[in-house]
Design a protein around this motif. Structure first.
Motif, PDB file in Angstrom:
ATOM      1  N   MET A  59     -54.144 -12.685 -79.136  1.00  0.00           N
ATOM      2  CA  MET A  59     -54.664 -11.882 -80.242  1.00  0.00           C
ATOM      3  C   MET A  59     -53.524 -11.311 -81.096  1.00  0.00           C
ATOM      4  O   MET A  59     -53.650 -11.209 -82.310  1.00  0.00           O
ATOM      5  N   GLU A  60     -52.421 -10.965 -80.454  1.00  0.00           N
ATOM      6  CA  GLU A  60     -51.281 -10.456 -81.207  1.00  0.00           C
ATOM      7  C   GLU A  60     -50.564 -11.564 -81.968  1.00  0.00           C
ATOM      8  O   GLU A  60     -49.856 -11.291 -82.939  1.00  0.00           O
ATOM      9  N   ALA A  61     -50.745 -12.820 -81.566  1.00  0.00           N
ATOM     10  CA  ALA A  61     -50.129 -13.947 -82.271  1.00  0.00           C
ATOM     11  C   ALA A  61     -50.844 -14.254 -83.585  1.00  0.00           C
ATOM     12  O   ALA A  61     -50.241 -14.790 -84.514  1.00  0.00           O
ATOM     13  N   ASP A  90     -63.518 -12.003 -80.429  1.00  0.00           N
ATOM     14  CA  ASP A  90     -62.110 -12.323 -80.160  1.00  0.00           C
ATOM     15  C   ASP A  90     -62.000 -13.609 -79.345  1.00  0.00           C
ATOM     16  O   ASP A  90     -61.179 -14.483 -79.647  1.00  0.00           O
ATOM     17  N   VAL A 114     -57.567 -11.796 -88.489  1.00  0.00           N
ATOM     18  CA  VAL A 114     -58.545 -11.173 -87.596  1.00  0.00           C
ATOM     19  C   VAL A 114     -59.437 -10.208 -88.384  1.00  0.00           C
ATOM     20  O   VAL A 114     -60.665 -10.204 -88.205  1.00  0.00           O
ATOM     21  N   HIS A 115     -58.837  -9.433 -89.290  1.00  0.00           N
ATOM     22  CA  HIS A 115     -59.624  -8.498 -90.099  1.00  0.00           C
ATOM     23  C   HIS A 115     -60.606  -9.229 -91.002  1.00  0.00           C
ATOM     24  O   HIS A 115     -61.723  -8.746 -91.231  1.00  0.00           O
ATOM     25  N   PRO A 134     -52.244 -13.413 -87.167  1.00  0.00           N
ATOM     26  CA  PRO A 134     -51.956 -12.383 -88.169  1.00  0.00           C
ATOM     27  C   PRO A 134     -53.109 -11.383 -88.264  1.00  0.00           C
ATOM     28  O   PRO A 134     -54.283 -11.766 -88.186  1.00  0.00           O
ATOM     29  N   GLU A 135     -52.767 -10.127 -88.405  1.00  0.00           N
ATOM     30  CA  GLU A 135     -53.778  -9.070 -88.489  1.00  0.00           C
ATOM     31  C   GLU A 135     -54.775  -9.350 -89.618  1.00  0.00           C
ATOM     32  O   GLU A 135     -55.975  -9.113 -89.469  1.00  0.00           O
ATOM     33  N   TYR A 152     -54.906 -12.933 -73.130  1.00  0.00           N
ATOM     34  CA  TYR A 152     -55.798 -12.494 -74.216  1.00  0.00           C
ATOM     35  C   TYR A 152     -55.034 -11.668 -75.245  1.00  0.00           C
ATOM     36  O   TYR A 152     -55.048 -11.963 -76.442  1.00  0.00           O
ATOM     37  N   ARG A 153     -54.351 -10.661 -74.773  1.00  0.00           N
ATOM     38  CA  ARG A 153     -53.619  -9.776 -75.691  1.00  0.00           C
ATOM     39  C   ARG A 153     -52.510 -10.539 -76.412  1.00  0.00           C
ATOM     40  O   ARG A 153     -52.308 -10.362 -77.613  1.00  0.00           O
ATOM     41  N   GLU A 154     -51.822 -11.390 -75.664  1.00  0.00           N
ATOM     42  CA  GLU A 154     -50.734 -12.172 -76.255  1.00  0.00           C
ATOM     43  C   GLU A 154     -51.242 -13.068 -77.393  1.00  0.00           C
ATOM     44  O   GLU A 154     -50.624 -13.154 -78.458  1.00  0.00           O
TER      45      GLU A 154
END
Length: 170
Positions: free
Chosen positions: A114-116, A76, A122-123, A118-119, A110-112
């Motif tokens: 990673m949520e920005a 990440d 990341v997948h 697109p899923e 970090y969370r902000e």
């Protein structure tokens, strides 16, 4: 009837990897605009996984243990490093790099970030990592099987291949 695909169409489709947008964030009371690349090209995903592999090697060389489950957190951070314009140090020591990543992981930023992403992006990165990990495991098993086969061979002069066991015991 379908049309014949041209590389011009592929090039046009790949333009998605050049898209960027700004995400406003607040860190320590100061506002920043971070440029983010939301779609990960396969080439840059490979760069991230290669960086992960190099970092793991450096960690081993520095006697730093990367525990089970930390791999995805590190990936990440490498994704954030590759697909944002956040400045990271140029340090080449695993201990320093991992300390920087720990700072990032412990921040709401970090969370902000990673949520920005697109899923699906990341997948795709995780999928590539899992594929490479699977290949490595298969390769390790193959080597182990080959070593077992050689060990079981009825060789007269095993000490030539494996060294004299009496030398190792003394």
């Amino acid at each position: 009837m379908s049309k014949q695909l041209s590389l011009k169409a592929v090039k046009k489709e790949n333009e998605i990897y050049k898209e960027k947008f700004d995400i406003p964030v607040k860190v320590d009371g100061v506002e920043y605009n971070i440029k983010i690349t939301p779609f990960f090209s396969p080439e840059k995903i490979k760069n991230v996984i290669n960086s992960f592999s190099k970092l793991c090697k450096m960690a081993v060389d520095e006697n730093i243990e990367i525990k089970n489950g930390e791999d995805f957190s590190i990936i990440d951070c490498l994704l954030i490093k590759e697909f944002t314009d956040i400045k990271f140090s140029n340090n080449r020591k695993a201990s320093t790099i991992l300390a920087e990543f720990k700072q990032l992981l412990n921040s709401p930023l970090y969370r902000e970030l990673m949520e920005a992403f697109p899923e699906s992006s990341v997948h795709e990165a995780y999928g590539y990592y899992n594929d490479m990990k699977g290949v490595a495991v298969k390769f390790e098993r193959f080597i182990e099987q080959q070593q077992e086969m050689v060990n079981k061979l009825p060789l007269e002069n095993k000490d030539i291949l494996f060294g004299d066991k009496s030398d190792k015991e003394s």
